[in-house]
Enzyme design. Structure first.
Site, mmCIF file in Angstrom:
data_model
loop_
_atom_site.group_PDB
_atom_site.id
_atom_site.type_symbol
_atom_site.label_atom_id
_atom_site.label_comp_id
_atom_site.label_asym_id
_atom_site.label_seq_id
_atom_site.Cartn_x
_atom_site.Cartn_y
_atom_site.Cartn_z
ATOM 1 N N TYR A 192 0.839 -1.210 0.000
ATOM 2 C CA TYR A 192 0.000 0.000 0.000
ATOM 3 C C TYR A 192 0.875 1.263 0.000
ATOM 4 C CZ TYR A 192 -3.826 3.053 1.710
ATOM 5 O OH TYR A 192 -4.769 4.041 1.876
ATOM 6 N N LYS B 22 0.913 4.142 -2.839
ATOM 7 C CA LYS B 22 0.539 5.526 -2.529
ATOM 8 C C LYS B 22 1.715 6.491 -2.756
ATOM 9 C CE LYS B 22 -3.781 4.850 -1.378
ATOM 10 N NZ LYS B 22 -4.840 5.245 -2.341
#
Ligand code: NAP
Length: 248
Positions: free
Chosen positions: A156, A160
């Site tokens: 993640y 991001k």
């Protein structure tokens, strides 16, 4: 300040729940015609109903942002039904947390495919009409995790952080066409994504936030509306945190 979106066409991915739902509703309240896109068409349809009941205009579409063929097809459909997309909000995102040592290749790939490649797919498909119009707003929903990292979220955090690099590069490419590209980095926001955390972990996150509360989807939607408006026309390539002071 009142931001009026004057019947502009907005597309929000992952608009059927959480932050995306709040953004779709806020943009519609401010006069945009919103294409609410979500993996599950029924979730998008529910948000469309809520917008219509409040007097706004919205249309629902089932869309997996990770599927480039589907993205091209749905964006074409939106262009022919509503007109060229002028405001794009790349909000769809997922987590598949585990420590690196236990993380499967599939969990790494899927998180990158939805959170990062999804934004590439949509931005490429939508920027053509923005370039023709000489006006556009692209808002990518990143995360403070992309800036600070987090144990158990290497997939993640990579996605991001990648989205931030993508934002800055595309901002440089599209600036001459009067298209701004910015990222919002939310902190800890109360949605289904954070509800699935262990209550003790959730409490420890909140304790570390100077404002001592989780953010709401509406906190994020307020900034998104501003970045989508004419008033934000001189802001591009920026990452703006909505995190109660979590990362300073
Ligand atoms: P959420 O409540 O889980 O909502 C995400 C929405 O995206 C859901 O409607 C989901 O559909 C949809 N979605 C998932 N995969 C998709 C795909 N492949 N194509 C299209 N739609 C898809 O999450 P949220 O908290 O609102 O998060 C929204 C964005 O904010 C994400 O990018 C997230 O990473 C980011 N963010 C959230 C937080 C937070 O604390 N909540 C913090 C920082 C950043 P289903 O429900 O059907 O899966």
């Amino acid at each position: 300040m009142v931001c009026n979106l004057n019947s502009k066409i907005a597309l929000v991915t992952g608009g059927g729940a959480g932050i995306g739902r709040a953004i779709a509703k806020r943009l519609a309240e401010s006069g945009a015609i919103v294409a609410v896109c979500d993996l599950i068409g029924e979730s998008a349809g529910q948000v469309v109903q809520e917008i219509e009941q409040a007097g706004g205009r919205a249309y629902g579409y089932a869309l997996d942002v990770a599927d480039n063929g589907q993205v091209e097809q749905v964006v074409k459909q939106i262009e022919s039904e509503l007109g060229g997309v002028q405001i794009l909000v790349n909000n769809a995102g997922i987590t598949r947390d585990s420590l690196l040592i236990r993380m499967s290749e599939d969990d790494f790939d899927r998180v990158l495919a939805v959170n990062l490649k999804g934004a590439f797919n949509l931005t490429k498909a939508c920027c053509r009409s923005m370039m023709r119009l000489h006006w556009g707003r692209i808002i990518n929903i990143s995360s403070v995790i992309g800036q600070m990292g987090n144990a158990g979220q290497s997939n993640y955090a990579a996605a991001k952080a990648g989205l931030i690099g993508f934002t800055k590069s595309v901002a440089k490419e599209l600036a001459a066409r009067n298209i701004t590209v910015n990222a919002i980095a939310p902190g800890f926001i109360a949605t289904a994504m954070t509800e699935k955390l262990d209550p003790a972990v959730r409490q420890s996150y909140i304790a570390a936030i100077p404002l001592k509360r989780a953010g709401t989807p509406e906190d994020v939607a307020s900034l998104c509306l501003f970045l989508a408006s004419d008033e934000a026309g001189y802001i591009t390539g920026q990452v703006i945190r909505v995190d109660g002071g979590m990362l300073m």
